[in-house]
Design an enzyme around this catalytic site. Structure first.
Site, PDB file in Angstrom:
ATOM      1  N   GLU A 123       0.829  -1.210   0.000  1.00 20.93           N
ATOM      2  CA  GLU A 123       0.000   0.000   0.000  1.00 20.93           C
ATOM      3  C   GLU A 123       0.863   1.260   0.000  1.00 20.93           C
ATOM      4  O   GLU A 123       0.512   2.263  -0.632  1.00 20.93           O
ATOM      5  CB  GLU A 123      -0.931  -0.003   1.213  1.00 20.93           C
ATOM      6  CG  GLU A 123      -1.948  -1.127   1.222  1.00 20.93           C
ATOM      7  CD  GLU A 123      -2.805  -1.123  -0.035  1.00 20.93           C
ATOM      8  OE1 GLU A 123      -3.373  -0.065  -0.372  1.00 20.93           O
ATOM      9  OE2 GLU A 123      -2.893  -2.174  -0.699  1.00 20.93           O
ATOM     10  N   TRP A 163       1.944   1.767  -3.523  1.00 13.46           N
ATOM     11  CA  TRP A 163       0.859   2.367  -4.309  1.00 13.46           C
ATOM     12  C   TRP A 163       0.866   3.889  -4.122  1.00 13.46           C
ATOM     13  O   TRP A 163       0.664   4.649  -5.080  1.00 13.46           O
ATOM     14  CB  TRP A 163      -0.498   1.817  -3.879  1.00 13.46           C
ATOM     15  CG  TRP A 163      -0.997   0.638  -4.659  1.00 13.46           C
ATOM     16  CD1 TRP A 163      -1.052  -0.659  -4.234  1.00 13.46           C
ATOM     17  CD2 TRP A 163      -1.521   0.642  -5.998  1.00 13.46           C
ATOM     18  NE1 TRP A 163      -1.577  -1.457  -5.227  1.00 13.46           N
ATOM     19  CE2 TRP A 163      -1.883  -0.676  -6.316  1.00 13.46           C
ATOM     20  CE3 TRP A 163      -1.723   1.641  -6.952  1.00 13.46           C
ATOM     21  CZ2 TRP A 163      -2.430  -1.032  -7.549  1.00 13.46           C
ATOM     22  CZ3 TRP A 163      -2.271   1.291  -8.193  1.00 13.46           C
ATOM     23  CH2 TRP A 163      -2.609  -0.030  -8.473  1.00 13.46           C
ATOM     24  N   TRP A 187     -21.366  10.906 -19.074  1.00 12.43           N
ATOM     25  CA  TRP A 187     -21.798  10.810 -17.684  1.00 12.43           C
ATOM     26  C   TRP A 187     -23.210  11.380 -17.524  1.00 12.43           C
ATOM     27  O   TRP A 187     -23.588  12.319 -18.227  1.00 12.43           O
ATOM     28  CB  TRP A 187     -20.828  11.567 -16.770  1.00 12.43           C
ATOM     29  CG  TRP A 187     -19.418  11.076 -16.810  1.00 12.43           C
ATOM     30  CD1 TRP A 187     -18.345  11.699 -17.383  1.00 12.43           C
ATOM     31  CD2 TRP A 187     -18.920   9.853 -16.258  1.00 12.43           C
ATOM     32  NE1 TRP A 187     -17.208  10.933 -17.227  1.00 12.43           N
ATOM     33  CE2 TRP A 187     -17.525   9.797 -16.538  1.00 12.43           C
ATOM     34  CE3 TRP A 187     -19.500   8.794 -15.570  1.00 12.43           C
ATOM     35  CZ2 TRP A 187     -16.716   8.735 -16.139  1.00 12.43           C
ATOM     36  CZ3 TRP A 187     -18.692   7.729 -15.167  1.00 12.43           C
ATOM     37  CH2 TRP A 187     -17.321   7.704 -15.459  1.00 12.43           C
ATOM     38  N   ASN A 204     -10.837   1.745   3.526  1.00 12.67           N
ATOM     39  CA  ASN A 204     -10.388   1.688   2.134  1.00 12.67           C
ATOM     40  C   ASN A 204     -11.249   0.792   1.254  1.00 12.67           C
ATOM     41  O   ASN A 204     -11.559   1.154   0.111  1.00 12.67           O
ATOM     42  CB  ASN A 204      -8.927   1.225   2.063  1.00 12.67           C
ATOM     43  CG  ASN A 204      -8.378   1.345   0.644  1.00 12.67           C
ATOM     44  OD1 ASN A 204      -8.377   2.419   0.059  1.00 12.67           O
ATOM     45  ND2 ASN A 204      -7.956   0.223   0.069  1.00 12.67           N
ATOM     46  N   TRP A 239     -16.780  10.718 -12.122  1.00 18.86           N
ATOM     47  CA  TRP A 239     -15.893  10.443 -10.989  1.00 18.86           C
ATOM     48  C   TRP A 239     -15.355  11.715 -10.353  1.00 18.86           C
ATOM     49  O   TRP A 239     -15.019  11.731  -9.159  1.00 18.86           O
ATOM     50  CB  TRP A 239     -14.723   9.547 -11.422  1.00 18.86           C
ATOM     51  CG  TRP A 239     -13.829  10.124 -12.474  1.00 18.86           C
ATOM     52  CD1 TRP A 239     -13.927   9.958 -13.821  1.00 18.86           C
ATOM     53  CD2 TRP A 239     -12.682  10.977 -12.275  1.00 18.86           C
ATOM     54  NE1 TRP A 239     -12.925  10.640 -14.476  1.00 18.86           N
ATOM     55  CE2 TRP A 239     -12.141  11.277 -13.553  1.00 18.86           C
ATOM     56  CE3 TRP A 239     -12.054  11.494 -11.145  1.00 18.86           C
ATOM     57  CZ2 TRP A 239     -11.013  12.072 -13.732  1.00 18.86           C
ATOM     58  CZ3 TRP A 239     -10.923  12.297 -11.304  1.00 18.86           C
ATOM     59  CH2 TRP A 239     -10.427  12.588 -12.581  1.00 18.86           C
ATOM     60  N   TRP A 277      -9.879   7.258  -7.408  1.00 22.87           N
ATOM     61  CA  TRP A 277     -11.136   7.499  -8.125  1.00 22.87           C
ATOM     62  C   TRP A 277     -11.024   7.103  -9.590  1.00 22.87           C
ATOM     63  O   TRP A 277     -11.962   6.505 -10.152  1.00 22.87           O
ATOM     64  CB  TRP A 277     -11.553   8.970  -7.986  1.00 22.87           C
ATOM     65  CG  TRP A 277     -12.416   9.152  -6.772  1.00 22.87           C
ATOM     66  CD1 TRP A 277     -12.029   9.573  -5.532  1.00 22.87           C
ATOM     67  CD2 TRP A 277     -13.805   8.848  -6.680  1.00 22.87           C
ATOM     68  NE1 TRP A 277     -13.097   9.555  -4.662  1.00 22.87           N
ATOM     69  CE2 TRP A 277     -14.200   9.118  -5.339  1.00 22.87           C
ATOM     70  CE3 TRP A 277     -14.765   8.391  -7.569  1.00 22.87           C
ATOM     71  CZ2 TRP A 277     -15.510   8.934  -4.894  1.00 22.87           C
ATOM     72  CZ3 TRP A 277     -16.075   8.194  -7.137  1.00 22.87           C
ATOM     73  CH2 TRP A 277     -16.432   8.465  -5.813  1.00 22.87           C
TER      74      TRP A 277
END
Length: 460
Positions: free
Chosen positions: A269, A272, A301, A336, A354, A377
């Site tokens: 993590e 990331w 969208w 998370n 988003w 996102w």
């Protein structure tokens, strides 16, 4: 002429190489800019601003004990900083300023303007383990897939044993206190989060010693406190990734050579986090909220403010989504796994842009962090770098059954479902009809129909 140290989102004196370098070159003055208008423009959550102000006040007092004076300067936004900083340097007969680099586009422009104003700005990469452009493909480009980035990152650091440099100063002001300016008075919303070094170190050590080995197996269960609880401190630089890796290596010295160990899941993590930072450095247009994968610019969208507000308020009719959104509203934090579920629901089930979700998160998260928030996102929306495929659409009911099987988390944040048995709690509407319970929201969409609609929209 002694240099000056400029604090940004690196609110620590311990394990801060840039600050130590400044001190070793004679620095006695530090400063921090309060930029209320800029924070608003960046959608910084009120709870994070409160945490930041409390930490800056604590930092001013801590540095005072070591003979370092922390100056607080109020400006409206970044455009005011170059001249304010130049005046401060002139008042203190200095031209050199040390700071840790920030990578977002507005912050980079601010630094360039400071240099253009004649300030000798020395920048460190204190927020990253791997400096910018140091983990690349053989051709020197930024990786566009996480796994090869991780492998290259590990190869670079697998033989590195991180350590925390010793603090160079002795206590000089045991008596007296640093005067907290009025602009650091917050709203008290972050009081549940301690801001002193001793408490933060205790949180980190408790997780590393007692929870890290179970992190892989429990990190997805929102009713269990299985995560580190360190994300707000990382977001404001109260701790650094290097510092955490150094603490981790005390207990697991070979952790960077053994990615199969369960404890490595937490390191994954942290990598990331590095990946998303390297992305905004390599592709600064991400800071303009553009899709990383431009082919998804064609996605149409939906503009449905009623459904968007229902999502924001936790009234979608899907209990795990609603519990997660209410946790965010009530606490300023979200688990998370739930971030992925609610992001998938907004972008795939409701087919809402988003960017609206990204902005809403930043407006409410105590650990709001642009690079990670944008990356997360875009991952959920399938528009990002190494994102989930567009046809992977989380089923909120099966996600709920898997990660909150007894509904413990749901009942905590959706009290109107408190009496619903575990068998029905993940989608309780038929059960509620039999009980003539109309308190809970009706589902905004049917899962199967929404999935078909999303697949059609993304096929463009």
């Amino acid at each position: 002429m002694a240099p000056i140290f400029w604090f940004r989102r690196d609110l620590r004196y311990f394990a801060n190489d840039a600050l130590i370098e400044a001190i070793e070159n004679g620095a006695k003055e530090a400063l921090f800019f309060v930029c209320q208008k800029q924070w608003q423009a960046h959608n910084t959550a009120a709870i994070q601003i409160d945490l930041l102000k409390r930490r800056v006040a604590w930092l001013g007092q801590a540095l005072h004990g070591y003979g370092i004076n922390l100056n607080i300067i109020e400006v409206a936004d970044f455009s005011d900083i170059p001249q304010a900083l130049k005046r401060f340097c002139e008042q203190h007969n200095s031209q050199r300023v040390y700071a840790n680099r920030e990578y977002e586009i507005n912050e980079c422009q601010r630094d360039k303007q400071c240099i253009a104003a004649g300030i000798e700005l020395t920048l460190f990469d204190g927020d990253l383990v791997a400096p910018p452009h140091s983990v690349t493909t053989k051709s020197g480009d930024m990786f566009k897939v996480f796994t090869p980035f991780k492998k290259a990152w590990l190869k670079k650091f697998e033989q590195t044993y991180f350590f925390i440099p010793s603090w160079p100063l002795e206590m000089v002001n045991k008596n007296g206190s640093w005067q907290v300016p009025d602009c650091l008075q917050g709203d008290g919303s972050s009081q549940k989060w301690p801001i002193d070094d001793e408490a933060i170190k205790t949180i980190a050590n408790h997780f590393i010693e007692n929870k890290c080995s179970d992190y892989q197996s429990v990190r997805d269960i929102p009713s269990v406190k299985g995560t580190s609880g360190l994300s707000p401190y990382l977001a404001l630089g109260m701790v650094s990734v290097k510092q955490l890796l150094a603490q981790l290596q005390v207990f697991y010295p070979d952790i960077l050579q053994t990615p199969t160990k369960p404890e490595f899941c937490w390191v994954n993590e942290l990598i990331w986090r590095e990946f998303y930072r390297h992305l905004i450095i390599a592709f600064p247009d991400l800071c303009k909220h553009n899709n990383f994968n431009e082919k998804y610019n064609a996605v149409q969208w939906r503009h449905d403010n009623t459904q968007f507000l229902a999502w924001c308020e936790g009234k979608t009719g899907y209990p795990i989504v609603d519990a997660a959104m209410r946790q965010l509203i009530q606490t300023g934090w979200m688990h998370n796994r739930l971030r992925m579920i609610v992001a998938s629901f907004l972008t795939k089930h409701l087919l809402i842009d988003w960017r609206l979700g990204e902005e809403y998160f930043m407006q409410h998260l105590i650990d709001g962090d642009f690079a990670s928030n944008n990356g997360g996102w875009q991952w959920a929306a399938s528009t990002g770098c190494d994102a989930q495929p567009y046809f992977r659409i989380f089923n909120p009911i099966t996600q709920s059954e898997k990660f909150d099987p007894q509904g413990d988390f749901i009942r905590k944040y959706v009290p109107e479902l408190g009496d619903v048995p575990a068998k029905y709690i993940h989608f309780p509407h038929d059960y509620l009809v039999t009980k003539q319970n109309t308190q809970y929201a009706q589902p905004l969409v049917d899962h199967k129909a929404a999935r078909v609609r999303a697949l059609e929209a993304f096929k463009v």
